[in-house]
Write a protein that holds these residues in place. Structure first.
Motif, PDB file in Angstrom:
ATOM      1  N   GLY A 140       8.485  -4.093  -6.145  1.00 17.98           N
ATOM      2  CA  GLY A 140       9.880  -4.562  -7.288  1.00 17.98           C
ATOM      3  C   GLY A 140       9.439  -3.592  -8.178  1.00 17.98           C
ATOM      4  O   GLY A 140      10.421  -3.032  -9.168  1.00 17.98           O
ATOM      5  N   THR A 141       7.929  -2.794  -8.397  1.00 19.75           N
ATOM      6  CA  THR A 141       7.544  -1.480  -9.660  1.00 19.75           C
ATOM      7  C   THR A 141       7.921  -0.183  -9.184  1.00 19.75           C
ATOM      8  O   THR A 141       7.988   0.567  -9.953  1.00 19.75           O
ATOM      9  N   GLY A 142       9.192  -0.351  -8.272  1.00 15.15           N
ATOM     10  CA  GLY A 142       9.648   1.520  -7.802  1.00 15.15           C
ATOM     11  C   GLY A 142       8.825   1.452  -6.683  1.00 15.15           C
ATOM     12  O   GLY A 142       8.858   2.741  -6.195  1.00 15.15           O
ATOM     13  N   GLY A 143       8.191   0.913  -6.096  1.00 12.39           N
ATOM     14  CA  GLY A 143       7.709   0.637  -4.757  1.00 12.39           C
ATOM     15  C   GLY A 143       5.818   1.377  -4.658  1.00 12.39           C
ATOM     16  O   GLY A 143       5.592   2.284  -6.195  1.00 12.39           O
ATOM     17  N   LEU A 144       4.763   1.237  -4.032  1.00  7.50           N
ATOM     18  CA  LEU A 144       3.413   1.898  -4.324  1.00  7.50           C
ATOM     19  C   LEU A 144       3.479   3.270  -4.003  1.00  7.50           C
ATOM     20  O   LEU A 144       2.457   3.903  -5.506  1.00  7.50           O
ATOM     21  N   PRO A 188     -10.244   4.209 -12.809  1.00  7.48           N
ATOM     22  CA  PRO A 188      -9.336   5.403 -12.644  1.00  7.48           C
ATOM     23  C   PRO A 188      -9.373   4.958 -11.568  1.00  7.48           C
ATOM     24  O   PRO A 188      -8.571   5.361 -10.061  1.00  7.48           O
ATOM     25  N   ALA A 189     -10.582   5.805 -10.831  1.00  4.16           N
ATOM     26  CA  ALA A 189     -10.741   5.696  -9.585  1.00  4.16           C
ATOM     27  C   ALA A 189     -10.902   4.870  -8.299  1.00  4.16           C
ATOM     28  O   ALA A 189      -9.852   4.673  -7.716  1.00  4.16           O
ATOM     29  N   GLY A 190     -10.971   3.290  -9.831  1.00  2.00           N
ATOM     30  CA  GLY A 190     -10.847   1.839  -8.443  1.00  2.00           C
ATOM     31  C   GLY A 190      -9.274   1.792  -8.444  1.00  2.00           C
ATOM     32  O   GLY A 190      -9.371   1.526  -7.397  1.00  2.00           O
ATOM     33  N   ALA A 191      -8.382   2.053  -9.053  1.00  2.00           N
ATOM     34  CA  ALA A 191      -7.063   1.866  -9.660  1.00  2.00           C
ATOM     35  C   ALA A 191      -6.558   2.931  -8.677  1.00  2.00           C
ATOM     36  O   ALA A 191      -5.768   2.394  -8.071  1.00  2.00           O
ATOM     37  N   GLN A 192      -6.645   3.726  -7.957  1.00  2.00           N
ATOM     38  CA  GLN A 192      -6.018   4.510  -7.429  1.00  2.00           C
ATOM     39  C   GLN A 192      -6.690   4.361  -6.210  1.00  2.00           C
ATOM     40  O   GLN A 192      -5.916   4.229  -5.073  1.00  2.00           O
ATOM     41  N   SER A 193      -8.475   3.635  -5.441  1.00  2.00           N
ATOM     42  CA  SER A 193      -8.279   3.321  -4.527  1.00  2.00           C
ATOM     43  C   SER A 193      -7.649   1.894  -4.150  1.00  2.00           C
ATOM     44  O   SER A 193      -7.287   1.946  -3.379  1.00  2.00           O
ATOM     45  N   LEU A 194      -7.744   1.364  -4.393  1.00  2.00           N
ATOM     46  CA  LEU A 194      -6.697  -0.225  -4.363  1.00  2.00           C
ATOM     47  C   LEU A 194      -5.178   0.525  -4.589  1.00  2.00           C
ATOM     48  O   LEU A 194      -4.779  -0.142  -3.906  1.00  2.00           O
ATOM     49  N   ALA A 195      -4.437   0.951  -5.383  1.00  2.00           N
ATOM     50  CA  ALA A 195      -3.682   1.504  -4.969  1.00  2.00           C
ATOM     51  C   ALA A 195      -2.971   1.697  -3.775  1.00  2.00           C
ATOM     52  O   ALA A 195      -2.556   1.585  -2.621  1.00  2.00           O
ATOM     53  N   GLY A 196      -4.333   2.360  -2.673  1.00  2.00           N
ATOM     54  CA  GLY A 196      -3.972   3.478  -1.533  1.00  2.00           C
ATOM     55  C   GLY A 196      -4.370   2.067  -0.584  1.00  2.00           C
ATOM     56  O   GLY A 196      -3.963   2.020   0.694  1.00  2.00           O
ATOM     57  N   ALA A 197      -5.260   1.440  -0.826  1.00  2.33           N
ATOM     58  CA  ALA A 197      -5.566   0.228  -0.224  1.00  2.33           C
ATOM     59  C   ALA A 197      -4.405  -0.278  -0.175  1.00  2.33           C
ATOM     60  O   ALA A 197      -3.909  -0.659   1.296  1.00  2.33           O
ATOM     61  N   LEU A 198      -2.840  -0.820  -0.786  1.00  3.59           N
ATOM     62  CA  LEU A 198      -2.564  -2.284  -0.966  1.00  3.59           C
ATOM     63  C   LEU A 198      -1.447  -1.203  -0.258  1.00  3.59           C
ATOM     64  O   LEU A 198      -0.462  -2.450   1.089  1.00  3.59           O
ATOM     65  N   GLN A 199      -1.067   0.140  -0.169  1.00  8.89           N
ATOM     66  CA  GLN A 199      -0.343   0.450   0.891  1.00  8.89           C
ATOM     67  C   GLN A 199      -0.726   0.427   2.641  1.00  8.89           C
ATOM     68  O   GLN A 199       0.479   0.492   3.054  1.00  8.89           O
ATOM     69  N   GLN A 200      -1.899   0.242   2.771  1.00  9.49           N
ATOM     70  CA  GLN A 200      -1.732  -0.407   4.036  1.00  9.49           C
ATOM     71  C   GLN A 200      -1.663  -1.982   4.722  1.00  9.49           C
ATOM     72  O   GLN A 200      -2.231  -2.828   5.109  1.00  9.49           O
ATOM     73  N   HIS A 201      -1.210  -2.392   3.416  1.00  7.12           N
ATOM     74  CA  HIS A 201      -1.175  -4.405   3.792  1.00  7.12           C
ATOM     75  C   HIS A 201       0.095  -4.275   3.152  1.00  7.12           C
ATOM     76  O   HIS A 201       1.097  -4.505   2.752  1.00  7.12           O
TER      77      HIS A 201
END
Length: 205
Positions: A131-135, A49-62
């Protein structure tokens, strides 16, 4: 066309080959070995869960616009940070194992490729998730299953990211050339060993 092939089509392979000092065919073989490891590592992280949240946040920066761009737009320091977040202290072991895959070109090439390819992988995933409603929608509506395109039963961030990563990986183990692989060094087997033995089920963000 597989997702891996689609991602490959957005990479500047001639520039990558020149950077590595190899011919384009070798660069493509090596890239097809490295990409599934990066994606698989991200998928392992998304299981936590923590890794998923971190990854989602990181993807917003790319920025997805990196796809199709040359290496001059790649921030290799960012790439190194991504690789470090995915593999941590196991990065050298990952490079060594991947380098032993037939056709990969050795650990030296893999070490160079990881930070070059990581930003493209993040940009590709950011585009896929748009395409999934945005990060933002995934993060904001995780508990309510707000993601539109990929609808896992629990609707959590990790499920959404894991679902998309699973789709992108698809037949990634078969995407790498196997003409010179052995049964003990096939890309799919190496990838499974890396994720199971080195990452320990996704303990990093």
């Amino acid at each position: 066309m597989s997702e891996i092939d689609d991602l490959m089509a957005h990479l500047p392979m001639d520039q990558i080959a020149a950077r590595l000092g190899v011919d384009p065919a070798q660069a493509e073989q090596s890239t097809r070995t490295v990409l599934p490891a990066l994606l698989g590592g991200l998928q392992a992280n998304a299981q936590d869960p923590a890794g998923a949240q971190s990854l989602a946040g990181a993807l917003q920066q790319h920025d997805p616009s990196l796809l199709g761009s040359g290496l001059d737009r790649v921030d290799e320091n960012d790439g190194q940070a991504i690789v470090g977040n995915i593999f941590g202290q196991h990065t050298d072991s990952v490079a060594s194992r991947l380098g032993s895959v037939g056709g990969a070109g050795g650990s030296g090439i893999v070490q160079q490729l990881l930070p070059l390819l990581a930003p493209y992988v993040m940009a590709y995933l950011a585009r896929r998730l748009s395409g999934t409603g945005g990060l933002g929608g995934i993060l904001g509506g995780a508990l309510g299953g707000a993601g539109g395109g990929v609808q896992p039963a629990s609707g959590g961030v990790g499920d959404v990211l894991g679902g998309v990563l699973g789709q992108v990986l698809g037949g990634a183990g078969q995407a790498a050339p196997t003409s010179s692989s052995t049964s003990s060094g096939a890309p799919g087997g190496i990838l499974g060993d890396l994720l199971g033995g080195l990452l320990g089920g996704g303990k990093r963000a």
